[in-house]
Motif scaffolding. Structure first.
Motif, mmCIF file in Angstrom:
data_model
loop_
_atom_site.group_PDB
_atom_site.id
_atom_site.type_symbol
_atom_site.label_atom_id
_atom_site.label_comp_id
_atom_site.label_asym_id
_atom_site.label_seq_id
_atom_site.Cartn_x
_atom_site.Cartn_y
_atom_site.Cartn_z
ATOM 1 N N TYR A 171 0.801 4.757 0.865
ATOM 2 C CA TYR A 171 0.014 5.729 1.602
ATOM 3 C C TYR A 171 0.139 7.132 1.015
ATOM 4 C CZ TYR A 171 -0.676 2.162 5.209
ATOM 5 O OH TYR A 171 -1.037 1.034 5.891
ATOM 6 N N TYR A 172 1.261 7.436 0.409
ATOM 7 C CA TYR A 172 1.417 8.756 -0.223
ATOM 8 C C TYR A 172 0.461 8.896 -1.398
ATOM 9 C CZ TYR A 172 5.640 9.434 2.561
ATOM 10 O OH TYR A 172 6.529 9.593 3.603
ATOM 11 N N THR A 225 -2.336 7.287 -1.691
ATOM 12 C CA THR A 225 -3.685 7.351 -1.142
ATOM 13 C C THR A 225 -4.082 8.785 -0.815
ATOM 14 O OG1 THR A 225 -3.486 5.132 -0.214
ATOM 15 C CG2 THR A 225 -5.167 6.570 0.751
ATOM 16 N N LYS A 262 0.848 -1.198 0.000
ATOM 17 C CA LYS A 262 0.000 0.000 0.000
ATOM 18 C C LYS A 262 0.880 1.244 0.000
ATOM 19 C CE LYS A 262 -4.407 -1.363 2.022
ATOM 20 N NZ LYS A 262 -5.448 -0.955 3.003
ATOM 21 N N ALA A 292 -3.977 5.766 6.102
ATOM 22 C CA ALA A 292 -2.811 6.445 5.522
ATOM 23 C C ALA A 292 -2.384 7.628 6.378
ATOM 24 C CB ALA A 292 -3.131 6.896 4.096
ATOM 25 N N GLU A 330 -9.427 3.945 4.217
ATOM 26 C CA GLU A 330 -8.097 3.998 3.617
ATOM 27 C C GLU A 330 -7.398 5.310 3.951
ATOM 28 O OE1 GLU A 330 -8.288 3.304 -0.536
ATOM 29 O OE2 GLU A 330 -9.012 1.243 -0.347
ATOM 30 N N TYR A 348 -5.195 15.334 3.619
ATOM 31 C CA TYR A 348 -6.101 14.401 4.304
ATOM 32 C C TYR A 348 -7.454 15.042 4.581
ATOM 33 C CZ TYR A 348 -8.212 11.990 8.280
ATOM 34 O OH TYR A 348 -9.097 11.380 9.128
#
Length: 308
Positions: A6-7, A9, A4, A52, A48, A25
């Motif tokens: 996260y950046y 996401t 995954k 993240a 998600e 975010y």
């Protein structure tokens, strides 16, 4: 399971500051919040985003993710932890994904009393030494680049110096372990270890195989033909050796126990002197006359034994 990112996401680069991550975010969570979004997957998307941000919004967990999480895996590759992963893991919450749990179980991360802890990673580097240092031991000062988390939550590097003792009897490829000198721990956890791999500086006179050392020794033609006693500098000091008469180039003279010294249960190696016949130059009338005399009187043909 897949790795995954996260950046990706949150839609931010890996160089994003803590404020930029928080802003991205908040913007996305407002967009996908189940109470306002009409997207069919709004609930899953919100989970998600929360996962993240739970990592990237925490400087310590972000450092762990950057250093240990993303390096071994590329986007789209299967994430297959070894069978013993997760033995030390303590849950971060019911909404954590399996990737998140396995990732932080791998690095030994755990949350205790609201704080994240993780042992620092071991570091590996090479250190070059002269062959003589393996005979006598030595001290070296090396510079290390250590990752740290700055005030904006980014991983930066700082340089520090370290004094290293090279023990007598080390061999090429051997690793020296410096406990606690690896990557720093997170949340007060212990630092990792530093492993330094020994490499010998190149030297045209020497070659090394394990603990045995081979040294090229030039000898004059008459020393090889008639025999002689010669002084030879070696890594352990000067020695006097006898060159047997009628020696040819490439002959090996073995000096037992004069290779790399013993270390622990490993015995000392041997030193092999490889005779290399050096021809004097014909750069004076006298030297040229001597060569002409040998050509007339010796009638030596070094190619006589070659096949036609």
């Amino acid at each position: 399971m897949e790795y995954k990112d996260y950046y990706a996401t949150l839609g931010v680069p890996k160089t994003a500051t803590g404020d930029e991550i928080k802003k991205a975010y908040r913007k996305l969570v407002r967009k996908y919040h189940p109470d306002v979004s009409k997207e069919a997957d709004a609930d899953a998307k919100t989970k998600e985003l929360n996962e993240a941000y739970g990592v990237l919004g925490d400087p310590e967990k972000r450092a762990a993710y950057d250093e240990l999480g993303s390096a071994p895996y590329r986007q789209g590759e299967q994430f297959r932890p070894p069978p013993d992963w997760g033995s030390d893991y303590e849950s971060y919450g019911g909404d954590d994904s399996e990737f998140f749990k396995d990732l932080f179980a791998h690095v030994g991360g755990r949350r205790r009393g609201g704080g994240f802890q993780m042992r620092g990673e071991d570091s590996h580097a090479a250190i070059r030494i002269a062959l003589r240092d393996a005979y006598q031991g030595a001290s070296r000062t090396i510079a290390l680049r250590v990752p740290q988390v700055d005030a904006q939550g980014r991983v930066v590097t700082r340089e520090r110096t370290l004094n290293v003792t090279i023990p007598k009897g080390v061999t090429e490829g051997q690793q020296l372990r410096l406990a606690g000198q690896g990557q720093p721990g997170i949340g007060g956890a212990e630092a990792g270890d530093l492993y330094l791999e020994i490499q010998f500086e190149p030297d045209p006179r020497y070659s090394v195989e394990g603990r045995d050392v081979y040294e090229k020794v030039p000898v004059a033609p008459w020393e090889a033909a008639l025999g002689a006693e010669i002084d030879v500098p070696t890594p352990s000091g000067r020695v006097t050796v006898t060159v047997p008469a009628r020696s040819q180039g490439g002959r090996k003279l073995r000096l037992k126990g004069r290779g790399i010294p013993a270390s622990g249960a490993a015995p000392a190696g041997d030193l092999y002197l490889l005779l290399d016949i050096a021809l004097p130059p014909a750069d004076t009338p006298q030297a040229k006359a001597l060569y002409e005399q040998m050509a007339r009187e010796l009638r030596f043909n070094p190619r006589a034994t070659l096949d036609a």
